[in-house]
Each structure stands twice: as structure tokens, then as C-alpha cells.
Design a protein around this motif. Structure first.
Motif, PDB file in Angstrom:
ATOM      1  N   GLY A 138       4.426 -10.041 -53.143  1.00  0.00           N
ATOM      2  CA  GLY A 138       4.644 -11.161 -54.056  1.00  0.00           C
ATOM      3  C   GLY A 138       4.259 -12.490 -53.444  1.00  0.00           C
ATOM      4  O   GLY A 138       3.665 -13.356 -54.111  1.00  0.00           O
ATOM      5  N   ARG A 139       4.567 -12.661 -52.155  1.00  0.00           N
ATOM      6  CA  ARG A 139       4.206 -13.908 -51.485  1.00  0.00           C
ATOM      7  C   ARG A 139       2.698 -14.077 -51.401  1.00  0.00           C
ATOM      8  O   ARG A 139       2.163 -15.171 -51.600  1.00  0.00           O
TER       9      ARG A 139
ATOM     10  N   LEU B  82       0.564 -14.957 -41.226  1.00  0.00           N
ATOM     11  CA  LEU B  82      -0.508 -15.869 -41.618  1.00  0.00           C
ATOM     12  C   LEU B  82      -1.887 -15.252 -41.425  1.00  0.00           C
ATOM     13  O   LEU B  82      -2.821 -15.575 -42.165  1.00  0.00           O
ATOM     14  N   ALA B  83      -2.022 -14.359 -40.442  1.00  0.00           N
ATOM     15  CA  ALA B  83      -3.301 -13.653 -40.290  1.00  0.00           C
ATOM     16  C   ALA B  83      -3.587 -12.816 -41.531  1.00  0.00           C
ATOM     17  O   ALA B  83      -4.739 -12.723 -41.986  1.00  0.00           O
ATOM     18  N   ALA B  84      -2.527 -12.211 -42.086  1.00  0.00           N
ATOM     19  CA  ALA B  84      -2.696 -11.450 -43.328  1.00  0.00           C
ATOM     20  C   ALA B  84      -3.001 -12.384 -44.491  1.00  0.00           C
ATOM     21  O   ALA B  84      -3.868 -12.091 -45.330  1.00  0.00           O
ATOM     22  N   ALA B  85      -2.301 -13.518 -44.545  1.00  0.00           N
ATOM     23  CA  ALA B  85      -2.530 -14.475 -45.634  1.00  0.00           C
ATOM     24  C   ALA B  85      -3.956 -15.017 -45.607  1.00  0.00           C
ATOM     25  O   ALA B  85      -4.535 -15.331 -46.656  1.00  0.00           O
ATOM     26  N   ALA B  86      -4.532 -15.137 -44.422  1.00  0.00           N
ATOM     27  CA  ALA B  86      -5.903 -15.642 -44.307  1.00  0.00           C
ATOM     28  C   ALA B  86      -6.900 -14.737 -45.007  1.00  0.00           C
ATOM     29  O   ALA B  86      -7.963 -15.198 -45.458  1.00  0.00           O
ATOM     30  N   GLN B  87      -6.568 -13.450 -45.108  1.00  0.00           N
ATOM     31  CA  GLN B  87      -7.492 -12.493 -45.704  1.00  0.00           C
ATOM     32  C   GLN B  87      -7.571 -12.592 -47.215  1.00  0.00           C
ATOM     33  O   GLN B  87      -8.533 -12.111 -47.824  1.00  0.00           O
ATOM     34  N   CYS B  88      -6.553 -13.206 -47.842  1.00  0.00           N
ATOM     35  CA  CYS B  88      -6.560 -13.293 -49.301  1.00  0.00           C
ATOM     36  C   CYS B  88      -6.724 -14.731 -49.786  1.00  0.00           C
ATOM     37  O   CYS B  88      -6.471 -15.037 -50.951  1.00  0.00           O
ATOM     38  N   THR B  89      -7.143 -15.641 -48.888  1.00  0.00           N
ATOM     39  CA  THR B  89      -7.355 -17.040 -49.254  1.00  0.00           C
ATOM     40  C   THR B  89      -8.699 -17.510 -48.708  1.00  0.00           C
ATOM     41  O   THR B  89      -9.273 -16.884 -47.823  1.00  0.00           O
ATOM     42  N   ARG B  90      -9.138 -18.665 -49.212  1.00  0.00           N
ATOM     43  CA  ARG B  90     -10.433 -19.185 -48.791  1.00  0.00           C
ATOM     44  C   ARG B  90     -10.392 -20.643 -48.349  1.00  0.00           C
ATOM     45  O   ARG B  90     -11.130 -21.040 -47.457  1.00  0.00           O
ATOM     46  N   ARG B  91      -9.532 -21.454 -48.953  1.00  0.00           N
ATOM     47  CA  ARG B  91      -9.556 -22.885 -48.652  1.00  0.00           C
ATOM     48  C   ARG B  91      -8.275 -23.403 -48.017  1.00  0.00           C
ATOM     49  O   ARG B  91      -8.324 -24.291 -47.166  1.00  0.00           O
ATOM     50  N   ILE B  92      -7.163 -22.895 -48.427  1.00  0.00           N
ATOM     51  CA  ILE B  92      -5.879 -23.448 -47.991  1.00  0.00           C
ATOM     52  C   ILE B  92      -5.692 -23.260 -46.488  1.00  0.00           C
ATOM     53  O   ILE B  92      -6.030 -22.225 -45.934  1.00  0.00           O
ATOM     54  N   HIS B  93      -5.196 -24.298 -45.831  1.00  0.00           N
ATOM     55  CA  HIS B  93      -4.877 -24.184 -44.416  1.00  0.00           C
ATOM     56  C   HIS B  93      -3.557 -23.432 -44.257  1.00  0.00           C
ATOM     57  O   HIS B  93      -2.752 -23.351 -45.191  1.00  0.00           O
TER      58      HIS B  93
ATOM     59  N   ILE C 276      -9.667 -15.973 -37.370  1.00  0.00           N
ATOM     60  CA  ILE C 276      -9.486 -15.124 -38.551  1.00  0.00           C
ATOM     61  C   ILE C 276      -9.486 -15.967 -39.825  1.00  0.00           C
ATOM     62  O   ILE C 276     -10.024 -15.562 -40.860  1.00  0.00           O
ATOM     63  N   SER C 277      -8.902 -17.164 -39.755  1.00  0.00           N
ATOM     64  CA  SER C 277      -8.822 -18.051 -40.919  1.00  0.00           C
ATOM     65  C   SER C 277     -10.050 -18.945 -41.055  1.00  0.00           C
ATOM     66  O   SER C 277     -10.096 -19.807 -41.940  1.00  0.00           O
ATOM     67  N   GLU C 278     -11.021 -18.774 -40.181  1.00  0.00           N
ATOM     68  CA  GLU C 278     -12.252 -19.580 -40.180  1.00  0.00           C
ATOM     69  C   GLU C 278     -11.947 -21.063 -40.025  1.00  0.00           C
ATOM     70  O   GLU C 278     -12.479 -21.923 -40.732  1.00  0.00           O
ATOM     71  N   GLY C 279     -11.041 -21.358 -39.067  1.00  0.00           N
ATOM     72  CA  GLY C 279     -10.747 -22.751 -38.732  1.00  0.00           C
ATOM     73  C   GLY C 279      -9.772 -23.442 -39.651  1.00  0.00           C
ATOM     74  O   GLY C 279      -9.781 -24.671 -39.747  1.00  0.00           O
ATOM     75  N   ARG C 280      -8.883 -22.667 -40.285  1.00  0.00           N
ATOM     76  CA  ARG C 280      -7.895 -23.258 -41.197  1.00  0.00           C
ATOM     77  C   ARG C 280      -6.488 -23.283 -40.611  1.00  0.00           C
ATOM     78  O   ARG C 280      -5.526 -23.547 -41.324  1.00  0.00           O
ATOM     79  N   PHE C 281      -6.351 -23.041 -39.322  1.00  0.00           N
ATOM     80  CA  PHE C 281      -5.023 -22.909 -38.732  1.00  0.00           C
ATOM     81  C   PHE C 281      -4.456 -24.269 -38.331  1.00  0.00           C
ATOM     82  O   PHE C 281      -5.177 -25.143 -37.838  1.00  0.00           O
ATOM     83  N   GLU C 282      -3.152 -24.448 -38.551  1.00  0.00           N
ATOM     84  CA  GLU C 282      -2.414 -25.657 -38.184  1.00  0.00           C
ATOM     85  C   GLU C 282      -1.225 -25.212 -37.325  1.00  0.00           C
ATOM     86  O   GLU C 282      -0.490 -24.294 -37.709  1.00  0.00           O
ATOM     87  N   ILE C 283      -1.004 -25.869 -36.170  1.00  0.00           N
ATOM     88  CA  ILE C 283       0.019 -25.416 -35.221  1.00  0.00           C
ATOM     89  C   ILE C 283       1.292 -26.243 -35.343  1.00  0.00           C
ATOM     90  O   ILE C 283       1.367 -27.367 -34.834  1.00  0.00           O
TER      91      ILE C 283
END
Length: 345
Positions: free
Chosen positions: A25-26, A61-72, A98-105
Motif C-alpha cells: 500500500g505504501r 527506500l531502495a525498493a521505493a526507488a524501483q517504482c518511482t522516477r522523479r521524487i527524491h 539505485i535511485s539515480e541520484g535522488r537520495f537525501e541523507i
């Protein structure tokens, strides 16, 4: 100054459905955040509590990166005293690629002494450990070898073969909860997210920007590649279809959130000193929850941007006892009836 933006903050609280159903769901909601143009999805890290079903934010978040394209995507926050910082450097680099440079720490020491204690970390030592771990992580992300000798960590010229995609590092964020933490974030050039009433935020944000400007470009600046830090605040949000939904859906859901966030304190027969309340009406009065019709929410969001000094509103859209359908209906109303007034296509 940055254009006003929206983000999402998520505890991923336990619900009545299965854990795999909760995660599925998330991911569906995160895809909607991505499509709607939210800047970043921030996930909390919690342990031994129903408040957090994603105790490994990097994995989620690594999993979330696989189903998104723009969101950081980023933790808010990694509880640094619970990590080996060398291993965390590698994890950050992996998720950044994995997120193609969309990660925020997002980083912090943790607000719950009980969660830290279950890992054998003293709350009294946590801030000292956190500061040293942060230095190690920043050094590891920026260098080919990690050399560090401190009170809590020692690394003797360890090769760092995996580098982050974003250089010199993905942006650092800090959750601000006091004037001292505000100054800590400002001196290090970190993006910051806080909470509390608009009247308090106004003075905090002004002090933050002044201090950040004084320290910009110095050796301790963790975000030298960012011209001006993002300044934000978190709000629980529910956009209702009618007044009945506020009473029958949002109010009991907020009481569930309160029970989740205070559970460990109540287990040890105490209460947290953070101003949490189970009363949604009081939360709305204190500016920590934005709940109402689309028109009412638009007015509150406008007041936030006009008066708080913040340029980033981070909304918690799925919280407490809200069902998946509750959260999705509220989100759809926000995206179609509220967000267009503040975000240009």
C-alpha cells in the motif's frame, strides 16, 4: 530563495493488515506522490514500536526507488548511534546509485531513550556518538580512503571503493527540535525540518538562515554544493470530503497515532516531553495538524507559507488509524484541489 515545495513524511505505522500488505500500500502511495510532483519522500526510523514498521529505511527506500522516477527519497532520520558508519557509507552510496541520484541523507541521534537502550546505547552518550559518526560518514562519502581516530570509532585508511553518485555527497538533512539543534544544523549547512506552531517557526527560521549564512563555505559545511538550505516543517494532513469525516475518520486516527508514538514511554510509566496530544482539535490549534475541507486546507497551507518563513511543507498523509483508502482519498483531494494553487505545472 527556494520556490515553495511539498514533501512527504512517513512513519509507516502498523495497521490491521499484513506487513506485506502495508508495504504494498505504501509503494502505491509513493507512486502517487511521485506522479503528483512532491519533492521528497522522507521515512522515519524507529525500533521496538508500532510507530515504525520500516526499521531499515535504506532497504525500504531502495525498493521505493524501483517504482518511482522523479521524487527524491531519504530517511528522516538515520539514527546514527545505531550504525557502523563505515557500513552506512556503503549503504548510502548504493541507494544513491539505485535511485539515480535522488537520495537525501537525514541524520539524527534519535528522540527515544528506550529505542536506543534496547540497542545498548545510552541516551546520555547518544549526541556525542552521533556527532562523531556524522563526521565519519561525511569523510567516508568524500574520500577514497577513510582515516579516523576518535573516542567511539577508529578506521585506519580503509579503502572506499563505492562513491556516491551525487558529489561531493547527497544532501544532508537534520530534524530540528530545539534551538541547540537548530544552530547545529545551520552551522553545518544542512537542510532542516522542524515542527511546532507557525509563530515559533517564524523566529526559528530567521535565526537558522542567519547562522547558516555566517558559516556557508566553511570546513564544517556538509552541503557546500547547495546555495541555500531548505527550511521545512512537518504537518499531519487529512483533506476531508465533509465534516463527518473529521469526527469519524481523522479524530480517532490521530488518537491511534498518539498511542503509537508514546507507546514506549507509556510502557515505562512516563510521558514524552515533546508536546504530543491525542486530541486532534488541540493539534490543529497548535498548528501541527492540517485537517479539514479542501478549502480549509488551502487556507492553512497558504498561511503556513506566508507566515512561517519555511519554503518546504512536509505532509504526513498516511498516519495512525487511517486505512489505505482513507489516505488515498485524502491525498487525491490534496493533489487535485489544494496543491495546484501552490505549485506551478
Amino acid at each position: 530563495m527556494h520556490t515553495n515545495r511539498f514533501g512527504v513524511f512517513d512513519h509507516i505505522e502498523r495497521r490491521g493488515d499484513s506487513v506485506d500488505g502495508l508495504f504494498a500500500g505504501r509503494f502505491e502511495l509513493i507512486k502517487e506522490y511521485d506522479a503528483a510532483g512532491f519533492f521528497c519522500y522522507h521515512v522515519a526510523e524507529h525500533h521496538a514500536t508500532p510507530l515504525g514498521m520500516a526499521p531499515s529505511p535504506g532497504l525500504f527506500l531502495a525498493a521505493a526507488a524501483q517504482c518511482t522516477r522523479r521524487i527524491h527519497l531519504g530517511p528522516l532520520v538515520y539514527l546514527l548511534p545505531l550504525y557502523n558508519p563505515l557500513r552506512l557509507v556503503s549503504e548510502i552510496c548504493m541507494v544513491d546509485h539505485i535511485s539515480e541520484g535522488r537520495f537525501e541523507i537525514g541524520v539524527g541521534r534519535g528522540v527515544s531513550p528506550f529505542e536506543l537502550a534496547y540497542y545498548g546505547v545510552s541516551f546520555m552518550d547518544a549526541h556525542e556518538i552521533f556527532e562523531e559518526a556524522l563526521d565519519v560518514v561525511a569523510t567516508g562519502l568524500r574520500n577514497d580512503r577513510l582515516a579516523h581516530r576518535g573516542k567511539h570509532y577508529r578506521f585506519d585508511s580503509v579503502p572506499v571503493e563505492l562513491r556516491p553518485r551525487q558529489q561531493p555527497n547527497p544532501p544532508f538533512w537534520y530534524g530540528v527540535s530545539s534551538p541547540a539543534s537548530l544552530m547545529f544544523a545551520a552551522r553545518r549547512g544542512m537542510n532542516m525540518v522542524s515542527g511546532g506552531p507557525i509563530s515559533v517557526l517564524k523566529s526559528l527560521t530567521a535565526a537558522f538562515r542567519e547562522e547558516a549564512a555566517r558559516h556557508k563555505g566553511k570546513a564544517e559545511d556538509l552541503n557546500p554544493h547547495i546555495a541555500e538550505p531548505t527550511v521545512g516543517a512537518i504537518r499531519h494532513c487529512y483533506v476531508s470530503g465533509d465534516d463527518r469525516e473529521i469526527e469519524t475518520i481523522a479524530r480517532p486516527a490521530y488518537a491511534t497515532y498518539y498511542n503509537n508514538i508514546t507507546k514506549l514511554w507509556r510502557d515505562f510509566r512516563t510521558v514524552p516531553d515533546y508536546g504530543f496530544t491525542p486530541d486532534l482539535a488541540l493539534a490543529r490549534k497548535n498548528d501541527v495538524a492540517i485537517v479539514g475541507s479542501a478549502e480549509a486546507v488551502r487556507d492553512e497551507v497558504g498561511r503556513f507559507f506566508e507566515q512561517s518563513g519555511c519554503n518546504y511543507l512536509v505532509l504526513s498523509c498516511a498516519w495512525g488509524g487511517l486505512s489505505q483508502d482513507d489516505s488515498r482519498r485524502s491525498l487525491d483531494r490534496f493533489v487535485t484541489k489544494v496543491m495546484p494553487q501552490f505549485v506551478k505545472p
